[in-house]
Scaffold this active site. Structure first.
Site, PDB file in Angstrom:
ATOM      1  NE  ARG A 146      -4.255  -1.475   0.095  1.00  0.00           N
ATOM      2  CZ  ARG A 146      -4.351  -2.561  -0.673  1.00  0.00           C
ATOM      3  NH1 ARG A 146      -3.370  -2.893  -1.504  1.00  0.00           N
ATOM      4  NH2 ARG A 146      -5.433  -3.315  -0.637  1.00  0.00           N
ATOM      5  CG  HIS A 182      -3.367  -1.150  -6.904  1.00  0.00           C
ATOM      6  ND1 HIS A 182      -3.672  -0.473  -5.747  1.00  0.00           N
ATOM      7  CD2 HIS A 182      -3.345  -2.467  -6.554  1.00  0.00           C
ATOM      8  CE1 HIS A 182      -3.835  -1.342  -4.747  1.00  0.00           C
ATOM      9  NE2 HIS A 182      -3.630  -2.556  -5.221  1.00  0.00           N
ATOM     10  CD  GLU A 223      -3.302   2.949  -5.527  1.00  0.00           C
ATOM     11  OE1 GLU A 223      -2.345   2.697  -4.775  1.00  0.00           O
ATOM     12  OE2 GLU A 223      -4.083   2.089  -5.939  1.00  0.00           O
TER      13      GLU A 223
HETATM   14  N1  LIG Z   1      -0.612  -4.438  -5.329  1.00  0.00           N
HETATM   15  C1  LIG Z   1      -1.669  -5.216  -5.205  1.00  0.00           C
HETATM   16  O1  LIG Z   1      -2.496  -5.337  -6.121  1.00  0.00           O
HETATM   17  C2  LIG Z   1      -1.878  -6.002  -3.960  1.00  0.00           C
HETATM   18  C3  LIG Z   1      -1.464  -5.543  -2.737  1.00  0.00           C
HETATM   19  N2  LIG Z   1      -1.653  -6.292  -1.610  1.00  0.00           N
HETATM   20  C4  LIG Z   1      -1.176  -5.799  -0.310  1.00  0.00           C
HETATM   21  O2  LIG Z   1      -0.263  -6.744   0.218  1.00  0.00           O
HETATM   22  C5  LIG Z   1      -0.475  -6.851   1.621  1.00  0.00           C
HETATM   23  C6  LIG Z   1       0.090  -8.154   2.140  1.00  0.00           C
HETATM   24  O3  LIG Z   1      -0.723  -9.231   1.744  1.00  0.00           O
HETATM   25  P1  LIG Z   1      -0.459 -10.720   2.318  1.00  0.00           P
HETATM   26  O4  LIG Z   1       0.956 -11.114   2.084  1.00  0.00           O
HETATM   27  O5  LIG Z   1      -1.534 -11.584   1.813  1.00  0.00           O
HETATM   28  O6  LIG Z   1      -0.635 -10.454   3.895  1.00  0.00           O
HETATM   29  P2  LIG Z   1      -0.154 -11.363   5.098  1.00  0.00           P
HETATM   30  O7  LIG Z   1      -1.022 -11.006   6.242  1.00  0.00           O
HETATM   31  O8  LIG Z   1      -0.043 -12.782   4.674  1.00  0.00           O
HETATM   32  O9  LIG Z   1       1.348 -10.857   5.373  1.00  0.00           O
HETATM   33  C7  LIG Z   1       1.659  -9.690   6.038  1.00  0.00           C
HETATM   34  C8  LIG Z   1       2.926  -9.904   6.858  1.00  0.00           C
HETATM   35  O10 LIG Z   1       3.304  -8.646   7.433  1.00  0.00           O
HETATM   36  C9  LIG Z   1       3.606  -8.845   8.809  1.00  0.00           C
HETATM   37  N3  LIG Z   1       3.351  -7.602   9.535  1.00  0.00           N
HETATM   38  C10 LIG Z   1       2.148  -7.029   9.785  1.00  0.00           C
HETATM   39  N4  LIG Z   1       2.316  -5.865  10.450  1.00  0.00           N
HETATM   40  C11 LIG Z   1       3.649  -5.712  10.626  1.00  0.00           C
HETATM   41  C12 LIG Z   1       4.438  -4.706  11.231  1.00  0.00           C
HETATM   42  N5  LIG Z   1       3.882  -3.647  11.825  1.00  0.00           N
HETATM   43  N6  LIG Z   1       5.779  -4.845  11.201  1.00  0.00           N
HETATM   44  C13 LIG Z   1       6.348  -5.943  10.639  1.00  0.00           C
HETATM   45  N7  LIG Z   1       5.646  -6.932  10.050  1.00  0.00           N
HETATM   46  C14 LIG Z   1       4.309  -6.824  10.043  1.00  0.00           C
HETATM   47  C15 LIG Z   1       2.717  -9.997   9.260  1.00  0.00           C
HETATM   48  O11 LIG Z   1       3.255 -10.634  10.408  1.00  0.00           O
HETATM   49  C16 LIG Z   1       2.725 -10.888   8.015  1.00  0.00           C
HETATM   50  O12 LIG Z   1       3.805 -11.796   8.049  1.00  0.00           O
HETATM   51  C17 LIG Z   1      -1.982  -6.667   1.757  1.00  0.00           C
HETATM   52  O13 LIG Z   1      -2.342  -6.238   3.053  1.00  0.00           O
HETATM   53  C18 LIG Z   1      -2.309  -5.651   0.694  1.00  0.00           C
HETATM   54  O14 LIG Z   1      -2.281  -4.359   1.234  1.00  0.00           O
HETATM   55  C19 LIG Z   1      -2.263  -7.514  -1.674  1.00  0.00           C
HETATM   56  C20 LIG Z   1      -2.710  -8.004  -2.862  1.00  0.00           C
HETATM   57  C21 LIG Z   1      -2.605  -7.276  -4.110  1.00  0.00           C
HETATM   58  O1  LIG Z   2      -6.082  -7.518  -2.740  1.00  0.00           O
HETATM   59  C1  LIG Z   2      -5.617  -6.382  -2.529  1.00  0.00           C
HETATM   60  O2  LIG Z   2      -5.328  -5.984  -1.382  1.00  0.00           O
HETATM   61  C2  LIG Z   2      -5.367  -5.463  -3.644  1.00  0.00           C
HETATM   62  O3  LIG Z   2      -4.665  -4.507  -3.510  1.00  0.00           O
HETATM   63  C3  LIG Z   2      -5.996  -5.694  -4.963  1.00  0.00           C
HETATM   64  O4  LIG Z   2      -6.205  -6.968  -5.295  1.00  0.00           O
END
Ligand SMILES: NC(=O)C1=CN([C@@H]2O[C@H](COP(=O)(O)OP(=O)(O)OC[C@H]3O[C@@H](n4cnc5c(N)ncnc54)[C@H](O)[C@@H]3O)[C@@H](O)[C@H]2O)C=CC1
Ligand SMILES: O=C(O)C(=O)CO
Length: 318
Positions: A237, A284, A266
């Site tokens: 993000r 994105h 964004e």
């Molecule tokens: N560019 C895009 O289209 C996309 C962006 N995203 C973003 O990616 C992020 C991550 O997704 P996932 O890997 O599925 O999440 P997840 O929950 O599997 O992984 C997040 C990791 O960050 C760690 N974490 C959380 N807060 C923390 C902190 N304050 N300091 C250090 N580590 C911390 C957690 O322990 C976890 O290991 C989503 O929240 C979303 O915002 C997700 C999908 C698509």
């Molecule tokens: O899944 C998310 O968090 C995205 O940013 C878009 O798929």
């Protein structure tokens, strides 16, 4: 039949799946819902399928004891736009779509790593400009990716998928910064200090969720610790990276380049960022493939179905 709003036009398969179970209204706009639309949606629908940009605040909920809307099924894994605690206090269940997004988003992280390190955006612009003078030994030298050091901020599902691609595909050494230690399927060094990891890594990838804790986690101090050839990639993000400090770091040559899929404000992308040749800027795109969006839709519909059937919601987050 429960009345459900889909906050944007969705893939046909998602619409069909929702219509098989619910009375569905589709909001005919690609823009995020306004605060007034969110408030009226909470009043008139039983559930809403929201997505990023549809901001649900405690303020939006304050007029309601228990709103008619009892379920917000987020289409996406990141739900930082929804105040999940306030939702819980008002009896509103919130869910997301983890897993469906992981590989596609990791693939885009790799796209950004390779494009930024190997100057592919700049090179493509050169070819299209008609000014390319031909190959020569010192033309457009970038950073070789294979065998370099990768630092992952947030070693969750996507962070691990990026690390696996980089380690097994490109022989990269992996370090990570995460709030807890992870049991990983690859060798990786855990850093307690983000600045230490920033100084160690050749490529730093942001894959942590947005939250109060991670707002501007990558600030001037972290960018200042990076090596001059170091590349930052953000697929998580925008507000996790302090954009003004990033622009200053690019302008002063403090870092080697940046690859961004997300932006602090964004869809606004600062002109100063666009002016940087060593910035690769994507809109994105992380999950932008039809089958991935269909999988996300199927998960969101299943979360709605389970909720209204009185079953445990598979991906409840509050
Ligand atoms: N560019 C895009 O289209 C996309 C962006 N995203 C973003 O990616 C992020 C991550 O997704 P996932 O890997 O599925 O999440 P997840 O929950 O599997 O992984 C997040 C990791 O960050 C760690 N974490 C959380 N807060 C923390 C902190 N304050 N300091 C250090 N580590 C911390 C957690 O322990 C976890 O290991 C989503 O929240 C979303 O915002 C997700 C999908 C698509
Ligand atoms: O899944 C998310 O968090 C995205 O940013 C878009 O798929």
């Amino acid at each position: 039949m429960k009345r459900i709003l889909l906050s944007r036009p969705m893939p046909p398969a998602t619409i069909r799946a929702a219509e098989a179970l619910f009375e569905v209204e589709i909001r005919n706009s690609i823009k995020p819902m306004t605060p007034a639309e969110i408030r009226s949606g909470l009043a008139v629908f039983d559930g809403m399928m929201l997505t990023l940009g549809d901001v649900v605040t405690a303020e939006a909920l304050q007029d309601f004891g228990r709103p008619r809307c009892k379920m917000l099924a987020n289409f996406g894994v990141g739900y930082n736009h929804i105040d999940t605690e306030a939702c819980r206090a008002h009896g509103v269940t919130v869910s997301n779509t983890p897993g469906a997004v992981t590989d596609a988003t990791a693939d885009v992280a790799l796209t950004l790593i390779l494009m930024t390190c190997r100057r592919a955006g700049e090179a493509e612009r050169l070819v299209r400009s008609g000014k390319w003078e031909g190959w020569h030994p010192t033309q457009m030298l970038g950073t070789h990716v294979s065998g370099r050091k990768l630092g992952v901020i947030g070693m969750g599902r996507i962070g691990q998928a990026v690390a696996q691609r980089c380690h097994f595909g490109f022989g990269m050494e992996v370090g990570y910064f995460n709030r807890s230690a992870k049991d990983l399927a690859l060798p990786a060094q855990r850093f307690d200090s983000l600045t230490d990891m920033a100084g160690w890594a050749d490529v730093l990838v942001v894959a942590v969720p947005a939250s109060d804790e991670t707002h501007h986690l990558v600030d001037a101090a972290v960018l200042g610790a990076m090596q001059p050839h170091g590349v930052l990639v953000n697929i998580a993000r925008g507000d996790i990276v302090e954009e003004a400090a990033l622009i200053a770091a690019l302008q002063s040559g403090q870092i080697g380049g940046v690859g961004l899929d997300v932006y602090e404000f964004e869809p606004k992308v600062p002109a100063a960022l666009i002016a940087q040749e060593n910035a690769v800027l994507l809109p994105h795109l992380g999950t932008a493939a039809l089958d991935i969006r269909e999988d996300m839709g199927a998960m969101a519909v299943e979360n709605l179905r389970a909720h209204f059937a009185g079953e445990a919601v598979p991906n409840q987050v509050n």
